[in-house]
Scaffold this motif. Structure first.
Motif, mmCIF file in Angstrom:
data_model
loop_
_atom_site.group_PDB
_atom_site.id
_atom_site.type_symbol
_atom_site.label_atom_id
_atom_site.label_comp_id
_atom_site.label_asym_id
_atom_site.label_seq_id
_atom_site.Cartn_x
_atom_site.Cartn_y
_atom_site.Cartn_z
ATOM 1 N N ILE A 71 107.691 45.730 0.321
ATOM 2 C CA ILE A 71 109.107 45.382 0.519
ATOM 3 C C ILE A 71 109.615 44.730 -0.766
ATOM 4 N N ALA A 75 108.550 38.819 -1.688
ATOM 5 C CA ALA A 75 107.986 38.552 -0.363
ATOM 6 C C ALA A 75 106.512 38.182 -0.461
ATOM 7 N N GLY A 76 106.097 37.249 0.363
ATOM 8 C CA GLY A 76 104.698 36.833 0.385
ATOM 9 C C GLY A 76 103.772 37.975 0.763
ATOM 10 N N VAL A 77 104.274 38.871 1.604
ATOM 11 C CA VAL A 77 103.411 39.951 2.080
ATOM 12 C C VAL A 77 103.103 40.953 0.955
ATOM 13 N N TRP A 122 104.280 42.833 9.189
ATOM 14 C CA TRP A 122 104.202 41.480 9.735
ATOM 15 C C TRP A 122 104.669 41.488 11.169
ATOM 16 N N TRP A 228 114.969 40.008 5.643
ATOM 17 C CA TRP A 228 113.842 40.549 6.388
ATOM 18 C C TRP A 228 114.306 40.599 7.847
ATOM 19 N N THR A 230 113.030 39.792 10.674
ATOM 20 C CA THR A 230 112.812 38.547 11.415
ATOM 21 C C THR A 230 113.876 37.500 11.077
ATOM 22 N N GLU A 231 114.187 37.387 9.804
ATOM 23 C CA GLU A 231 115.090 36.337 9.356
ATOM 24 C C GLU A 231 116.557 36.709 9.570
ATOM 25 N N TRP A 275 107.668 30.864 5.964
ATOM 26 C CA TRP A 275 106.415 31.224 6.652
ATOM 27 C C TRP A 275 105.273 30.421 6.033
ATOM 28 N N THR A 279 102.093 32.467 3.735
ATOM 29 C CA THR A 279 102.970 33.441 3.083
ATOM 30 C C THR A 279 103.804 32.835 1.947
ATOM 31 N N HIS A 280 104.390 31.691 2.196
ATOM 32 C CA HIS A 280 105.257 31.091 1.172
ATOM 33 C C HIS A 280 104.638 29.856 0.537
ATOM 34 N N LEU A 304 100.835 38.240 8.922
ATOM 35 C CA LEU A 304 101.003 39.374 8.019
ATOM 36 C C LEU A 304 99.798 40.294 8.143
#
Ligand code: PBE
Length: 323
Positions: A71, A75-77, A122, A228, A230-231, A275, A279-280, A304
């Motif tokens: 993505i 992003a952490g992922v 995620w 994202w 979710t957000e 997260w 993640t963050h 994730l």
């Protein structure tokens, strides 16, 4: 009303690059294209399509061009997927970045054609309701473990906007709640409308969030978020609840590092999108003493993982290694 983030020197409004599949691997890695002969197993696409499980795991590297569909780069992922490439010695693999909307589109297209694909996934996320997917085992924990989603506000918000602070402080729901909003949006309902529908159906929950807040008269409050799924869901819900007690709410979408910076600098008032602890972690550690962490709004239900359609004959990230 959108705030102009360029004024903080960050030409960052997230560009919604709804790129078609395959364009734009944006790191310079040359991968895949020239390594078509090093698989050596003789196991080709045809074998992998049929799902009769003979105990062997198909190797999908060549078929997916040694690419994990990612993505946005902040992003952490995406960082976690890059970490996995290192942790599992996935030579020649890379993460293609774009946006979460583009990733889910690519996943949906592949799924409809029963093609192999690996994405940075995620949960919670509507894709798990809409498609039959699995998260690959990750014995090295490159993607971390179950975590929470925190609400973070700027220093001084409690004094400046106590009613807004009270709502943000009390905001808490579940992964299932979040899923409901996300799923409706994925089915074409407008973001704000899906958020309002959830609020209307959950007045008891919402009344707990507003329990310590009086009415305000048109003061404005700025929420930062990354688009994202979710957000988008959480920020729209919180924005409507803040509006219901009289705030004028500005929602500004931006990249992840900018979101943390904006709160740390006081350019935005709050966000519900951190997260933690995995993640963050990096953004959080850098700015921890410059903002106020109000704790989880989703408690321990977030995670994730490298995500694939269930029809793929693979269970663990380890299976991607060609040896
Ligand atoms: N996500 C959704 C974000 C956090 C929320 C998993 C895409 C990330 O990877 O940074």
């Amino acid at each position: 009303m959108k705030k102009n983030w360029q004024r903080i020197g960050l030409a960052s409004a997230l560009s919604f690059t709804l790129v078609a599949a395959g364009c734009g691997t944006d790191d310079g890695d040359d991968n895949g294209a020239d390594s078509t002969d090093d698989n050596g197993t003789g196991e080709e696409a045809d074998d992998e399509e049929d799902s009769d499980d003979n105990g062997e795991t198909a190797n999908y590297g060549e078929e997916v061009n040694y690419t994990i569909v990612g993505i946005d780069p902040g992003a952490g992922v995406v960082a976690a997927a890059e970490q996995a490439i290192e942790d599992y010695d996935l030579e020649g693999w890379s993460v293609q970045t774009s946006s979460s909307a583009a990733m889910t589109q690519e996943l949906t297209n592949a799924y409809e054609n029963e093609e192999p694909i690996l994405v940075t996934g995620w949960t919670p996320h509507w894709k798990f309701e809409a498609m039959d997917l699995k998260i690959l085992d990750d014995p090295e924990l490159s993607f971390g473990e179950a975590e929470s989603i925190h609400t973070i506000v700027r220093e001084g918000l409690e004094e400046d906007l106590p009613e807004g602070f009270a709502v943000l402080d009390n905001f808490a729901w579940t992964a299932a709640d979040m899923d409901e909003v996300m799923l409706e949006i994925s089915e074409g309902v407008a973001e704000e409308e899906a958020a309002q529908n959830w609020i209307d159906a959950n007045e008891d929950v919402v009344s707990e969030w507003t329990a310590d807040a009086g009415e305000v008269d048109g003061e404005s409050i700025d929420l930062a978020y990354v688009p994202w799924e979710t957000e988008i869901a959480s920020t729209n819900v919180v924005a409507l609840v803040l509006e219901s007690i009289g705030y004028e709410v500005n929602m500004s979408s931006m990249e992840a590092n900018i979101m943390f910076t904006a709160i740390a600098n006081g350019d935005a008032d709050g966000m519900v999108a951190a997260w933690l602890p995995y993640t963050h972690e990096e953004y959080y550690a850098q700015m921890e003493d410059q903002f106020v962490d109000l704790g989880p709004n989703v408690d321990g239900e977030a995670a994730l993982g490298l995500t694939v359609p269930s029809y793929m004959n693979i269970d663990s990230i380890e299976d991607l290694r060609e040896d």
